[in-house]
Design an enzyme around this catalytic site. Structure first.
Site, short mmCIF file in Angstrom:
data_model
loop_
_atom_site.label_atom_id
_atom_site.label_comp_id
_atom_site.label_asym_id
_atom_site.label_seq_id
_atom_site.Cartn_x
_atom_site.Cartn_y
_atom_site.Cartn_z
N SER A 157 3.43 0.70 -5.43
CA SER A 157 4.77 0.62 -5.99
C SER A 157 5.72 1.53 -5.21
O SER A 157 5.80 1.43 -3.99
CB SER A 157 4.72 0.92 -7.48
OG SER A 157 5.79 0.33 -8.15
N HIS A 160 1.60 -6.28 -11.83
CA HIS A 160 2.17 -5.34 -10.86
C HIS A 160 1.08 -4.79 -9.95
O HIS A 160 0.09 -4.22 -10.42
CB HIS A 160 2.86 -4.21 -11.62
CG HIS A 160 3.58 -3.24 -10.74
ND1 HIS A 160 4.20 -3.61 -9.57
CD2 HIS A 160 3.78 -1.91 -10.87
CE1 HIS A 160 4.76 -2.55 -9.02
NE2 HIS A 160 4.50 -1.50 -9.79
N ASP A 188 4.38 -10.47 -9.39
CA ASP A 188 4.69 -9.09 -9.72
C ASP A 188 6.07 -8.99 -10.37
O ASP A 188 7.06 -9.40 -9.77
CB ASP A 188 4.66 -8.25 -8.43
CG ASP A 188 4.60 -6.75 -8.69
OD1 ASP A 188 5.30 -6.28 -9.61
OD2 ASP A 188 3.89 -6.06 -7.96
#
Length: 535
Positions: free
Chosen positions: A247, A504, A475
């Site tokens: 991320s 995610h 995602d």
């Protein structure tokens, strides 16, 4: 897992669905105190300062060796991983507060490691960042190391709390009670009075951050944190940095590669961030991605039948019910549990978003919405708490403070209320549920006490060793389009691996194709073919 929070309270940042935040010993280091306000000299991360032009680091920094010992400040819920990885070890090292003045004040960096279980075939250290920005890498790795079991034989698994975060020299802003009120506030105002309340709350948050942590606020951006990673590499004794970023950790890792291309080892960037788009477009694309994920959840829920999913008999009916329910919380919050807490519109929206990070959480969201339909908002509120770092005792980690501070340090953009009003129709069109609050989140840095820098967005590293970028087509927090974008922005030998999945990031989904490709790269140096798709 720590998640990116798609509401204005924590701005437009990108985090990961790993372990829920737990309590941490967050103390600002004495060496970092300074008067509040603008800093003199070039701003931290100034493009005029590159690794080639930074003053050399003193041996008091480069000559450090971590003093590993028991981890005494980790939360116990969820418990720390033991088993095959053994018991983790913890240490703290120092880094310059300001790399333009490396002999001056310092910050503490908290480290945690699981030593390689096959030291005879050890490759080196594998450093992790789990996103946020604001995720405490020590806590998260301690609770999730079992998911990296395939790498643990030949790597020391190392987590760190970036500057400003967790057990490192930390940013602190509001106390627990004030945070309860701040997060319950309406984050998508409908009239001038609500706009004023929102503006005043954001200003109070910024003042509290400046009052409690003004000495470090200008120095917590990505450029300095990426520079810290090279200090960590040095003191761990590794010639090259082997790194797994998820991320926001993809931006951090890519910026490190930009600054230190010659020290890049085997680097995986999973759940990529497109660093070149403006904050408005980033938030808009994220709103659309969350809405798509909500649509997939709604179809799943309807397929369970009316007994388990009384919210609607088809996808569109469930979506309509959720939108109407969340909007209705604006004037009629639900009882949400102990201490008289209520499930407000912002917290209800946040609870829904929390469960969209991972398809495994969809069953929990079905139950939470069914309970809410009966007037009980406690489970939905618990989902919201998992996003904000609030534990069952009402204590918050410093995730929200750190995320906002790092996000504001990393941009020169300061949108105004007029900018938000102008963009609101586009955001509502992108997502009727999440769009308005994500639009108002653009004001998170309005009135911040220092200027930001865009240098943390620089990620080009054409001369670096191959970097593996991984993107998940389903995602919600880091839309898939950002993965090929980051691959192009890094340039050179960067390659893209794609997963046709949901949730995610990709590696932690457990998809065998992705796990095998990433492990083969990290363990054997075999780079997947650019454009490889899984499954």
């Amino acid at each position: 897992m720590l998640q990116m929070v798609p509401v204005r309270h924590v701005g437009v940042a990108i985090a990961l669905t790993l372990a829920v935040s737990g309590p941490s010993a967050c103390g600002e280091g004495d060496s970092a105190h300074a008067p509040v306000g603008m800093v003199s000299g070039p701003p931290p991360g100034s493009p005029s300062l590159t690794p080639a032009t930074y003053p050399p680091l003193p041996t008091s920094i480069t000559g450090q060796r971590p003093s590993w010992g028991p981890c005494t400040a980790l939360p116990t819920n969820p418990p720390v991983t033991t088993g095959q990885n053994g018991v983790p070890q913890c240490a703290k090292i120092k880094a310059p507060l300001d790399y333009a003045r490396p002999g001056g004040r310092t910050v503490d960096l908290a480290l945690l490691r699981f030593p390689a279980t096959d030291p005879a075939h050890r490759i080196g250290s594998l450093l992790f960042n789990f996103g946020g920005p604001g995720a405490a890498g020590t806590t998260t790795l301690a609770q999730t190391a079992g998911q990296f079991q395939g790498l643990a034989k030949r790597y020391d698994l190392v987590g760190f709390d970036p500057r400003g975060v967790g057990q490192s020299t930390a940013v602190n802003c509001l106390d627990d009670r004030a945070l309860d009120g701040y997060l319950a506030l309406d984050g998508s105002p409908d009239d001038p009075a609500e706009e004023k309340a929102l503006s005043q709350a954001d200003a109070a948050f910024a003042r509290a951050c400046a009052d409690h942590s003004g000495g470090i606020l200008p120095y917590v951006g990505t450029v300095s944190a990426a520079r810290d990673m090279d200090v960590i590499r040095t003191v761990l004794g590794d010639a090259r940095l082997h790194y797994f970023g998820l991320s926001y950790g993809t931006q951090l890792g890519a910026n490190n590669a930009h600054q230190f291309p010659g020290q890049v080892g085997r680097v995986v960037l999973d759940g990529a961030v497109d660093t070149k788009i403006k904050s408005t477009d980033l938030a808009l694309q994220q709103a659309a991605a969350f809405q798509r994920a909500l649509g997939r959840f709604a179809a799943y829920c309807a397929g369970l039948g009316p007994t388990l999913c009384p919210m609607g008999r088809n996808r569109d009916a469930v979506l309509t019910w959720i939108r109407t329910f969340v909007d209705g919380l604006d004037g009629r919050p639900l009882p949400g549990g102990p201490q008289g807490r209520r499930l407000t519109q912002s917290l209800g929206e946040l609870g829904v978003a929390a469960a969209l990070y991972d398809q495994v959480s969809w069953k929990i969201l079905v139950r939470a919405l069914a309970d809410a339909a009966k007037g009980d908002g406690s489970l939905l509120l618990a989902l919201a708490d998992s996003q904000t770092g609030r534990d069952e005792n009402g204590h918050y980690s410093n995730f929200l403070a750190a995320e906002t501070a790092i996000g504001c340090a990393d941009t020169t953009e300061r949108p105004t209320p007029a900018d938000v009003r102008r963009e609101l129709p586009r955001f509502r069109n992108a997502s009727a549920v999440f769009g308005p609050s994500l639009a108002w989140s653009l004001l998170s840095c309005d009135g911040w006490s220092y200027r930001g820098s865009d240098a943390g967005r620089e990620v080009s590293a054409p001369s670096a060793a191959p970097i593996l970028v991984v993107g998940n087509e389903g995602d919600p927090a880091t839309p898939y389009a950002w993965a090929p974008a980051l691959t192009r922005e890094i340039g050179g030998k960067a390659v893209l691996l794609s997963l046709k999945g949901q949730g995610h990031t990709s590696y932690l989904s457990g998809d065998r194709c992705v796990v095998d490709a990433v492990n083969r790269y990290l363990l054997d140096g075999v780079v997947p073919k650019n454009g490889k798709r899984c499954p």
